[in-house]
Design a protein around this motif. Structure first.
Motif, PDB file in Angstrom:
ATOM      1  N   ASP A   1       0.815  -1.214  -0.172  1.00 53.81           N
ATOM      2  CA  ASP A   1       0.093  -0.061  -0.049  1.00 53.81           C
ATOM      3  C   ASP A   1       0.945   1.346   0.014  1.00 53.81           C
ATOM      4  OD1 ASP A   1      -2.793   0.956  -0.105  1.00 53.81           O
ATOM      5  OD2 ASP A   1      -2.494   1.721   1.946  1.00 53.81           O
ATOM      6  N   GLY A   2       2.011   1.020   0.069  1.00 50.02           N
ATOM      7  CA  GLY A   2       3.081   2.340  -0.139  1.00 50.02           C
ATOM      8  C   GLY A   2       3.479   2.830   1.292  1.00 50.02           C
ATOM      9  N   GLN A   3       2.756   2.362   2.277  1.00 47.53           N
ATOM     10  CA  GLN A   3       3.029   2.875   3.778  1.00 47.53           C
ATOM     11  C   GLN A   3       4.193   2.517   4.195  1.00 47.53           C
ATOM     12  OE1 GLN A   3       1.041   4.975   4.863  1.00 47.53           O
ATOM     13  NE2 GLN A   3      -1.143   4.504   4.707  1.00 47.53           N
ATOM     14  N   LEU A   4       4.916   1.694   3.754  1.00 42.80           N
ATOM     15  CA  LEU A   4       6.405   1.231   4.196  1.00 42.80           C
ATOM     16  C   LEU A   4       7.157   1.446   2.806  1.00 42.80           C
ATOM     17  CD1 LEU A   4       5.787  -1.653   6.842  1.00 42.80           C
ATOM     18  CD2 LEU A   4       6.648   0.624   7.256  1.00 42.80           C
ATOM     19  N   PRO A   5       7.981   2.377   2.459  1.00 47.58           N
ATOM     20  CA  PRO A   5       8.442   2.666   1.506  1.00 47.58           C
ATOM     21  C   PRO A   5       9.673   1.690   1.434  1.00 47.58           C
ATOM     22  CG  PRO A   5       8.272   4.581   2.308  1.00 47.58           C
ATOM     23  CD  PRO A   5       7.735   3.701   3.416  1.00 47.58           C
TER      24      PRO A   5
ATOM     25  N   ALA B   1       7.817  17.012  -7.967  1.00 48.73           N
ATOM     26  CA  ALA B   1       7.146  16.001  -8.141  1.00 48.73           C
ATOM     27  C   ALA B   1       7.018  15.201  -6.956  1.00 48.73           C
ATOM     28  CB  ALA B   1       7.439  15.194  -9.421  1.00 48.73           C
ATOM     29  N   PRO B   2       5.832  14.928  -6.276  1.00 55.73           N
ATOM     30  CA  PRO B   2       5.660  13.961  -5.184  1.00 55.73           C
ATOM     31  C   PRO B   2       6.091  12.511  -5.535  1.00 55.73           C
ATOM     32  CG  PRO B   2       3.762  14.768  -5.886  1.00 55.73           C
ATOM     33  CD  PRO B   2       4.680  15.333  -6.765  1.00 55.73           C
ATOM     34  N   PRO B   3       6.129  11.754  -4.540  1.00 58.07           N
ATOM     35  CA  PRO B   3       6.120  10.351  -4.653  1.00 58.07           C
ATOM     36  C   PRO B   3       4.767   9.679  -4.887  1.00 58.07           C
ATOM     37  CG  PRO B   3       6.597  10.823  -2.468  1.00 58.07           C
ATOM     38  CD  PRO B   3       6.627  12.234  -3.191  1.00 58.07           C
ATOM     39  N   ALA B   4       4.762   8.623  -5.022  1.00 60.91           N
ATOM     40  CA  ALA B   4       3.368   7.881  -5.301  1.00 60.91           C
ATOM     41  C   ALA B   4       2.540   7.952  -4.108  1.00 60.91           C
ATOM     42  CB  ALA B   4       3.537   6.550  -5.730  1.00 60.91           C
ATOM     43  N   LEU B   5       1.200   8.262  -4.315  1.00 62.68           N
ATOM     44  CA  LEU B   5       0.467   8.183  -3.252  1.00 62.68           C
ATOM     45  C   LEU B   5       0.259   6.672  -2.469  1.00 62.68           C
ATOM     46  CD1 LEU B   5      -2.693  10.421  -4.212  1.00 62.68           C
ATOM     47  CD2 LEU B   5      -1.561  10.534  -1.904  1.00 62.68           C
ATOM     48  N   PRO B   6       0.061   6.519  -1.156  1.00 64.01           N
ATOM     49  CA  PRO B   6      -0.105   5.348  -0.535  1.00 64.01           C
ATOM     50  C   PRO B   6      -1.469   5.098  -1.009  1.00 64.01           C
ATOM     51  CG  PRO B   6       0.765   7.026   1.054  1.00 64.01           C
ATOM     52  CD  PRO B   6       0.395   7.845  -0.309  1.00 64.01           C
ATOM     53  N   GLY B   7      -1.675   3.729  -1.357  1.00 62.43           N
ATOM     54  CA  GLY B   7      -2.935   3.388  -1.695  1.00 62.43           C
ATOM     55  C   GLY B   7      -2.844   3.008  -3.211  1.00 62.43           C
TER      56      GLY B   7
ATOM     57  N   THR C   1      -2.827  15.970 -15.732  1.00 61.20           N
ATOM     58  CA  THR C   1      -2.071  14.845 -15.721  1.00 61.20           C
ATOM     59  C   THR C   1      -2.256  14.284 -14.464  1.00 61.20           C
ATOM     60  OG1 THR C   1       0.384  14.231 -15.676  1.00 61.20           O
ATOM     61  CG2 THR C   1      -0.241  16.328 -14.627  1.00 61.20           C
ATOM     62  N   ALA C   2      -1.946  13.047 -14.182  1.00 65.52           N
ATOM     63  CA  ALA C   2      -1.907  12.337 -12.938  1.00 65.52           C
ATOM     64  C   ALA C   2      -0.507  12.291 -12.085  1.00 65.52           C
ATOM     65  CB  ALA C   2      -2.082  10.757 -13.103  1.00 65.52           C
ATOM     66  N   ALA C   3       0.404  12.906 -12.922  1.00 68.52           N
ATOM     67  CA  ALA C   3       1.963  12.896 -12.325  1.00 68.52           C
ATOM     68  C   ALA C   3       1.858  13.717 -10.877  1.00 68.52           C
ATOM     69  CB  ALA C   3       2.607  13.683 -13.355  1.00 68.52           C
ATOM     70  N   LYS C   4       1.034  14.867 -10.653  1.00 67.67           N
ATOM     71  CA  LYS C   4       1.366  15.720  -9.793  1.00 67.67           C
ATOM     72  C   LYS C   4       0.418  15.498  -8.699  1.00 67.67           C
ATOM     73  CE  LYS C   4       4.241  18.274 -12.092  1.00 67.67           C
ATOM     74  NZ  LYS C   4       5.607  18.488 -12.005  1.00 67.67           N
ATOM     75  N   THR C   5      -0.612  14.812  -8.747  1.00 69.82           N
ATOM     76  CA  THR C   5      -1.425  14.326  -7.909  1.00 69.82           C
ATOM     77  C   THR C   5      -1.378  12.911  -7.607  1.00 69.82           C
ATOM     78  OG1 THR C   5      -3.064  13.892  -9.684  1.00 69.82           O
ATOM     79  CG2 THR C   5      -3.506  15.809  -8.629  1.00 69.82           C
ATOM     80  N   HIS C   6      -1.138  12.026  -8.097  1.00 70.89           N
ATOM     81  CA  HIS C   6      -1.036  10.363  -7.895  1.00 70.89           C
ATOM     82  C   HIS C   6       0.509  10.143  -7.861  1.00 70.89           C
ATOM     83  CE1 HIS C   6      -5.365  11.213  -8.680  1.00 70.89           C
ATOM     84  NE2 HIS C   6      -5.421  10.056  -7.815  1.00 70.89           N
ATOM     85  N   TRP C   7       1.150  10.149  -9.213  1.00 67.59           N
ATOM     86  CA  TRP C   7       2.256   9.628  -9.240  1.00 67.59           C
ATOM     87  C   TRP C   7       2.712   9.798 -10.839  1.00 67.59           C
ATOM     88  CZ3 TRP C   7       4.509   4.131 -10.495  1.00 67.59           C
ATOM     89  CH2 TRP C   7       6.002   3.930 -10.316  1.00 67.59           C
TER      90      TRP C   7
ATOM     91  N   ARG D   1      -7.333  14.119  -0.702  1.00 71.53           N
ATOM     92  CA  ARG D   1      -7.419  14.907   0.444  1.00 71.53           C
ATOM     93  C   ARG D   1      -5.742  14.652   1.427  1.00 71.53           C
ATOM     94  NH1 ARG D   1     -12.991  14.219   0.803  1.00 71.53           N
ATOM     95  NH2 ARG D   1     -12.828  12.435   1.555  1.00 71.53           N
ATOM     96  N   ARG D   2      -5.677  13.412   1.338  1.00 71.29           N
ATOM     97  CA  ARG D   2      -4.427  12.892   1.920  1.00 71.29           C
ATOM     98  C   ARG D   2      -3.110  13.592   1.143  1.00 71.29           C
ATOM     99  NH1 ARG D   2      -3.033   6.516   2.298  1.00 71.29           N
ATOM    100  NH2 ARG D   2      -4.760   6.646   3.668  1.00 71.29           N
ATOM    101  N   ARG D   3      -3.125  13.608  -0.035  1.00 71.39           N
ATOM    102  CA  ARG D   3      -2.043  14.393  -0.815  1.00 71.39           C
ATOM    103  C   ARG D   3      -2.009  15.798  -0.570  1.00 71.39           C
ATOM    104  NH1 ARG D   3       2.097  12.612  -2.768  1.00 71.39           N
ATOM    105  NH2 ARG D   3       1.424  11.444  -4.934  1.00 71.39           N
ATOM    106  N   ARG D   4      -3.147  16.607  -0.275  1.00 70.17           N
ATOM    107  CA  ARG D   4      -3.343  17.825   0.091  1.00 70.17           C
ATOM    108  C   ARG D   4      -2.807  18.082   1.426  1.00 70.17           C
ATOM    109  NH1 ARG D   4      -8.885  17.675  -1.989  1.00 70.17           N
ATOM    110  NH2 ARG D   4      -8.691  17.732  -4.330  1.00 70.17           N
TER     111      ARG D   4
END
Length: 490
Positions: free
Chosen positions: A45-49, A119-125, A320-326, A375-378
């Motif tokens: 789920d991306g919580q533990l990178p 550019a942020p990393p991938a969103l958990p989930g 784009t999905a790059a800035k919000t999701h990955w 909301r988590r990303r923001r």
């Protein structure tokens, strides 16, 4: 829960126990198997990178209130599944399934901190969406895999987002692209020829200027005032109207939502005025909305409607999905009239034949109920923005900036014209930044520096300390010598 564990960081026993929550299955006697499954779920789920160092067996056993034997057995199962790797004297760390390999090297004070890419990393989930898309892929395998304008389900969900923001949109008005920049290049190729003028903001996104030049066109800049000294900030709409009349540009390129790099946002009245000017002069414009969903002080439906609601068919929106999701999804979209979408699709066949099906299925899953993840990303970006702003005020008090209400970066005014020299000197201190001149159509902006807040708070504070030291070395008369600042920008 997002614990903001940086790659290569360590998670303590109590923090891991909190993240795992209630991990035992009701009535289960397979305690080790339950624990291993719970840890694997957090990894997927991306919580533990990848690279996260796990607590020692004794520490984790105490935090969970179980025996050390149970923890050791669970780790054995995770190692067998390739989720965890271990080495005597180095402990255990999260690895890619089947990856094994050496433990991540400890981070030193000289590690490069990359502030060139906003550019942020991938969103958990995201892995949950990948699993759901994998199941849906079976239905696509009997076809040829060329989706034309894109999968209908994805275009429907993007159209719904535009409609919710105040721009009624149908799936036929949406085309899926291989990233937002790809969408701009398609529009540029269709509408602009050698020697044509393209109206842009000053400053603006560097890769857009490079694309204009690659098309042998001429960027014509009009100012966006990010100077916090006079507190005015905003678009020079008088200048834009004059340029539309006098320069007769073939195309415009604007970023009106959390402008990159200034972070400013054009208000409703400004959009109405700009849209009317575009319609009056019959000038098509590409509106870069890659940051529109990153409103850190509110929700997108509460903000001003997209420029397309005021400019009509003269507006081509790019997202784009790059800035919000990955960014690794490499998917974006164009929103325009059906006639323009048809022409853009015909133009596209000379470059590529469509976007990958699997990634489209993943993005469709992410957009099925997008608000919880957004909301988590923001919230994450809001925290990092405030941490970066506080660090700049503390370490570089002579730098000025206007705290943006959204987007991904601060636009800092430096005390002197030193941006390029500072960017080079920063490389000697382990920070990669892009000087202000890269955001100018024809040079200048040496008093400005963009600082993204897409790294974890600890890294941002470290980066600002290093930038302060780099600036001090310039004041001391040291000649900067190091890696080039001419690096990829995102």
């Amino acid at each position: 829960m997002n614990l903001h564990i940086p790659p290569g960081g360590r998670i303590s026993g109590p923090r891991l126990a909190s993240l795992l929550g209630v991990w035992r299955r009701g009535g289960s006697r397979r305690g080790a198997g339950d624990l291993a499954a719970a840890v694997e779920l957090q990894v997927l789920d991306g919580q533990l990178p990848l690279g996260t160092r796990l607590p020692a067996e004794r520490e984790l056993a105490e935090a969970l209130g179980v025996s050390r034997t149970l923890v050791a057995t669970a780790l054995d199962q995770l190692r067998a599944g390739g989720i965890v790797a271990s080495r005597r004297g180095s402990g255990s760390w999260v690895t890619a399934p089947g990856g094994g390999g050496l433990p991540p090297a400890p981070r030193s004070g000289e590690d490069l901190i990359d502030l060139a890419r906003a550019a942020p990393p991938a969103l958990p989930g995201l892995m949950g969406a990948v699993d759901a898309a994998r199941r849906r892929l079976c239905a696509e395998l009997t076809g040829h895999g060329y989706t034309g304008s894109g999968l209908l389900v994805l275009r429907e969900r993007i159209a719904q987002r535009y409609t919710a923001r105040g721009l009624p949109t149908t799936p036929a008005q949406v085309m899926i692209t291989n990233g937002g920049h790809h969408g701009f290049v398609l529009a540029l190729r269709m509408l602009v020829g050698p020697g044509d003028r393209v109206l842009v903001e000053q400053p603006t996104y560097p890769n857009a200027v490079e694309a204009i030049r690659s098309a042998h066109a001429l960027p014509v800049p009009v100012g966006v005032n990010g100077d916090v000294q006079d507190g005015t900030g905003g678009w020079d709409l008088d200048g834009m109207e004059a340029a539309l009349r006098q320069a007769a540009p073939r195309l415009g390129y604007f970023i009106v939502d959390f402008h990159n790099p200034t972070g400013l946002r054009l208000d409703t009245e400004g959009r109405r005025r700009l849209g009317a000017a575009l319609a009056r002069t019959r000038t098509p414009v590409v509106v870069d909305e890659c940051l529109a969903e990153l409103d850190l002080e509110g929700d997108p439906p509460d903000g001003p409607a997209p420029l397309g609601a005021f400019g009509g068919d003269w507006v081509i929106s790019v997202g784009t999905a790059a800035k919000t999701h990955w960014g690794g999804l490499r998917l974006g979209w164009l929103r325009a009239s059906e006639e323009l979408i048809s022409r853009l699709q015909a133009t596209r066949y000379a470059l590529d034949l469509g976007s990958p099906v699997f990634e489209q299925l993943v993005l469709a899953e992410l957009l099925a109920d997008p608000e919880p993840m957004l909301r988590r990303r923001r919230a994450e970006l809001r925290t990092q923005r405030d941490e970066l702003a506080a660090a700049v005020r503390a370490e570089c008090p002579e730098w000025d900036f206007q705290l943006p209400s959204g987007g991904l970066s601060l636009w800092c005014r430096l005390p002197e014209r030193m941006s390029t020299r500072l960017a080079v000197a920063a490389g000697n201190h382990g920070v990669q930044v892009v000087p202000g001149s890269r955001f100018a159509a024809h040079g200048g902006l040496e008093s400005w520096l963009r600082l993204p807040y897409t790294e974890p708070a600890e890294r941002l504070r470290d980066a600002v300390r290093r930038l302060s030291a780099a600036a001090a070395s310039l004041r001391a008369g040291a000649a900067p010598a190091g890696p080039s600042w001419d690096v990829p920008v995102a």
